[in-house]
Design an enzyme around this catalytic site. Structure first.
Site, PDB file in Angstrom:
ATOM      1  N   HIS A 132       0.626  -1.290  -0.115  1.00 49.41           N
ATOM      2  CA  HIS A 132      -0.011  -0.089   0.035  1.00 49.41           C
ATOM      3  C   HIS A 132       0.755   1.265  -0.047  1.00 49.41           C
ATOM      4  CE1 HIS A 132      -0.651   0.872   4.627  1.00 49.41           C
ATOM      5  NE2 HIS A 132       0.496   0.326   4.394  1.00 49.41           N
ATOM      6  N   HIS A 133       2.223   1.258   0.037  1.00 49.89           N
ATOM      7  CA  HIS A 133       3.014   2.320  -0.102  1.00 49.89           C
ATOM      8  C   HIS A 133       3.328   2.662  -1.298  1.00 49.89           C
ATOM      9  CE1 HIS A 133       2.872   3.443   4.052  1.00 49.89           C
ATOM     10  NE2 HIS A 133       3.572   2.155   4.656  1.00 49.89           N
ATOM     11  N   CYS A 134       3.525   1.616  -2.155  1.00 51.62           N
ATOM     12  CA  CYS A 134       3.989   1.525  -3.355  1.00 51.62           C
ATOM     13  C   CYS A 134       2.946   2.603  -4.556  1.00 51.62           C
ATOM     14  CB  CYS A 134       3.893   0.304  -4.326  1.00 51.62           C
ATOM     15  SG  CYS A 134       4.909   0.220  -5.718  1.00 51.62           S
TER      16      CYS A 134
END
Length: 699
Positions: free
Chosen positions: A192-194
């Site tokens: 979910h940080h990409c």
């Protein structure tokens, strides 16, 4: 015949079932539950092979690498714990034969064409750089959080395969009777940080958005609500929502614009399907908005709240401090549950727009899906180095949140829920969080004794590569005996644990011996033993139990773990251990007969038959009758066995702790408000450029 990757687990599970009469009795109920009502758990063996590759670094530095293969082992312990409580409510799948390309259409739609190619190239070049003692990631990446090797490519392909398997499982099964509504995909690295073309915070591909595109391409899903309870803001997932809305990403790498949908002067173009709403609760002081190092842009992004405007639906809520369970429950009801109200608003508006603008929407019918970004690093058990700002959630939260997600999905998505594992870095946080999450995924109640510090401590012993069972135990120490059953199941769940984590010749030898034991007397492999589902194995064990009762002269060798006659001697291997007699008694009562009583309640409270939009009114009436009949059947005494030992008859306080008889009387006299929200609408609770690394260091 190709070996079943779950063979070792099922052999171990068979022993567990035969040794436990309370599990055997669940067979009476298991036969009444259709396969479609079970939650599917997708295991990803290839995800193990993303391993930190810099062999020249110190041991102290290695300890700072928290995104590690052992995370999957801890998750397996949580899965095993849930299965021991409700063996008839879960089915396992392995994605061992599913490797998917980073150039798949559903990946390219999220990340463009350049980023997957760049990632592939870097992974292939990494090994040579590492041999020469060089850092294998580009200089502008955070090498404290992200690492690569040629095996990383294998892990990513395996993760994509697991994601696709998860989506397929809830929309398309081997048969209409084998399509479950709920799936939990256990993968790493998280996603979910990409961003579109920028990795961050351990994340190399945005798993959730890839799943969304796959669901759109293959099953015509038009609208998805992403519910993210990871400790950290899913900045990558949110940024890709801006891209979906038609805004040009800051890290855009697309070679050319579509001729019929070019960006205007403000870098905006028309939004296309699928439409996605992002709803997150997180710590505003943690990565990527770490105190003293966050940019104003990151803080604004992690605080964005916008609904039904400019093709955007985003709502962020920040975690707050709490000191008592009652305080947290009030926080959840008044603040955190707002996410579900906003997601409900997103779906309602989407349905209205789809009906009102059917021509503009290419005549697509509304089809919804709820996806959970399941990160467990906000857990009360997470390590302090990750949870530096002392905001967390109790373990029970993961059950409550997941049950609310089920309600939302039943209202708008015909019950379809896909959960994808994100963060969670200590063994305790992952194990207990996954356990509680899976209990919620099947609409059951969390019992606080299951998440006590002692119980969690016993289970995570199995995460040690060189774990060995206790040589002696107190004969009434139910928790330790149960935990060792869980550990054996968890460690047998993925055969590749032997290669990557255990690296034990003894384990490999034992695996071969168990394979040999699976042979029938004539030397042929017993296929039925390998291919059976969990509930089928429970049923077979029940049949064996009946055979034992028919032949009293047959001596039963297996002893139920609740009745094992073990030594009272203590060993020095755990000098700080204090036997808690009361906790063991209450824990024992929570597992006695639970699979009978609560399975029937599951059938009563969780709708199994969904009405299809394309059926006529008469069909719907017939389905409603069948559904009512099934619910009545589950409660008419066929297999719901009333007992003063079942969990539903045990009185509990506000924190779901079992009360003794004397405490029950006192509790009745001095009753305080119970936060049971099962019959309360979620809408009624709505109140109107420096960086730190995710693991705590600096760039």
């Amino acid at each position: 015949m190709q070996a079943d990757p779950l063979e070792n687990f099922y052999l171990q599970f068979q022993k567990f079932v035969e040794n436990n009469p309370n599990v055997i009795s669940a067979a009476r109920a298991a036969s009444q539950i259709p396969e479609s009502a079970k939650a599917i758990i997708i295991l990803s063996p290839y995800s193990l092979y993303h391993v930190f590759p810099r062999e020249w670094v110190s041991k102290a530095y290695r300890k700072t690498i928290v995104e590690r293969p052992e995370r999957l082992l801890a998750a397996s312990m949580g899965i095993a714990a849930a299965i021991t409580m409700y063996p008839a409510l879960f089915n396992l799948k392995s994605s061992n034969n599913k490797l998917s390309s980073l150039n798949s259409p559903h990946v390219l739609k999220v990340h463009g064409t350049k980023w997957p190619q760049t990632l592939i190239k870097l992974c292939k070049e990494a090994d040579n750089k590492l041999k020469n003692g060089k850092i294998e990631v580009p200089n502008n990446w955070n090498s404290g959080d992200i690492y690569l090797s040629s095996n990383t490519l294998l892990a990513l392909k395996g993760s994509l395969g697991a994601i696709e398997t998860g989506v397929d499982s809830i929309f398309n099964g081997p048969s209409p009777d084998h399509i479950s509504n709920r799936a939990f995909v256990v993968i790493r690295p998280p996603g979910h940080h990409c961003h579109v073309s920028m990795p961050s915070g351990f994340c190399l591909l945005n798993n959730v958005h890839v799943a969304i595109e796959y669901a759109f391409d293959h099953y015509n899903v038009t609208h998805v609500a992403v519910l993210d309870f990871d400790l950290h803001h899913g900045d990558g997932t949110q940024d890709i929502c801006w891209k979906r809305a038609g805004f040009k990403p800051d890290d855009d790498t697309e070679e050319e614009e579509q001729e019929d949908n070019k960006y205007n002067d403000f870098n905006k173009r028309n939004a296309k399907f699928p439409k996605v709403g992002y709803f997150s609760m997180h710590d505003i002081n943690s990565f990527p908005t770490e105190t003293d190092f966050a940019t104003n842009e990151h803080i604004k992004n992690a605080s964005t709240c916008i609904m039904n405007s400019h093709d955007l639906n985003i709502w962020n809520i920040h975690l707050s401090n709490w000191s008592t369970d009652e305080e947290f429950q009030k926080l959840y009801r008044s603040k955190y549950r707002t996410l579900f109200a906003k997601a409900d608003e997103f779906f309602k508006t989407a349905k209205f727009e789809m009906e009102s603008n059917s021509n503009e929407n290419e005549n697509k019918p509304f089809k919804g899906l709820v996806i959970i970004s399941a990160g467990f690093d906000a857990s009360e058990f997470e390590q302090t180095s990750m949870q530096r700002h002392k905001v967390n959630v109790p373990t029970e939260f993961y059950t409550t949140f997941t049950k609310d997600a089920l309600k939302l999905s039943q209202m708008h998505c015909k019950g379809k829920v896909l959960s994808i594992m994100e963060g969670g870095y200590s063994d305790q946080a992952i194990c207990s969080g996954v356990f509680a999450h899976l209990i919620g995924l099947q609409n059951q109640d969390w019992i606080n004794e299951w998440g006590s510090e002692q119980v969690v401590k016993e289970i995570v012993r199995g995460c040690k590569p060189n774990w060995k069972p206790y040589k002696t135990k107190k004969k009434n120490d139910v928790i330790r005996i149960w935990a060792e059953e869980v550990i054996r199941l968890g460690r047998s769940m993925i055969p590749e644990f032997d290669d990557v984590i255990f690296k034990s010749k003894e384990k490999l030898l034992k695996h071969k011996q168990e394979q040999h034991a699976a042979l029938t007397n004539d030397g042929k492999f017993n296929e039925s033993l390998v291919t059976a589902t969990i509930s089928q194995r429970v049923t077979r064990a029940y049949a064996k139990e009946r055979e034992y009762k028919k032949h009293d002269n047959i001596k039963k060798e297996n002893v139920p773990f609740m009745q094992m006659n073990l030594s009272d001697e203590d060993e020095n291997e755990d000098e700080d251990y204090e036997y808690d007699e009361e906790l063991n008694k209450t824990f024992n009562r929570t597992v006695e007969d639970i699979t009978i009583d609560d399975i029937s309640r599951h059938l009563e409270t969780l709708e199994l038959i969904q009405q299809d939009d394309d059926t006529n009114e008469e069909d719907n009436k017939d389905k409603s009758k069948r559904s009512s009949s099934r619910r009545l059947q589950s409660s008419n005494g066929m297999y719901k066995i009333p007992s003063d030992k079942t969990t539903s008859n045990l009185k509990r306080d506000n924190n779901n702790r079992i009360l003794s008889s004397s405490q029950q009387n006192h509790h009745h006299q001095h009753h305080t408000q119970n936060y049971d929200d099962s019959d309360i609408s979620m809408m009624s609770h709505v109140s109107t450029m420096k960086h730190s690394t995710r693991s705590g260091g600096r760039w």
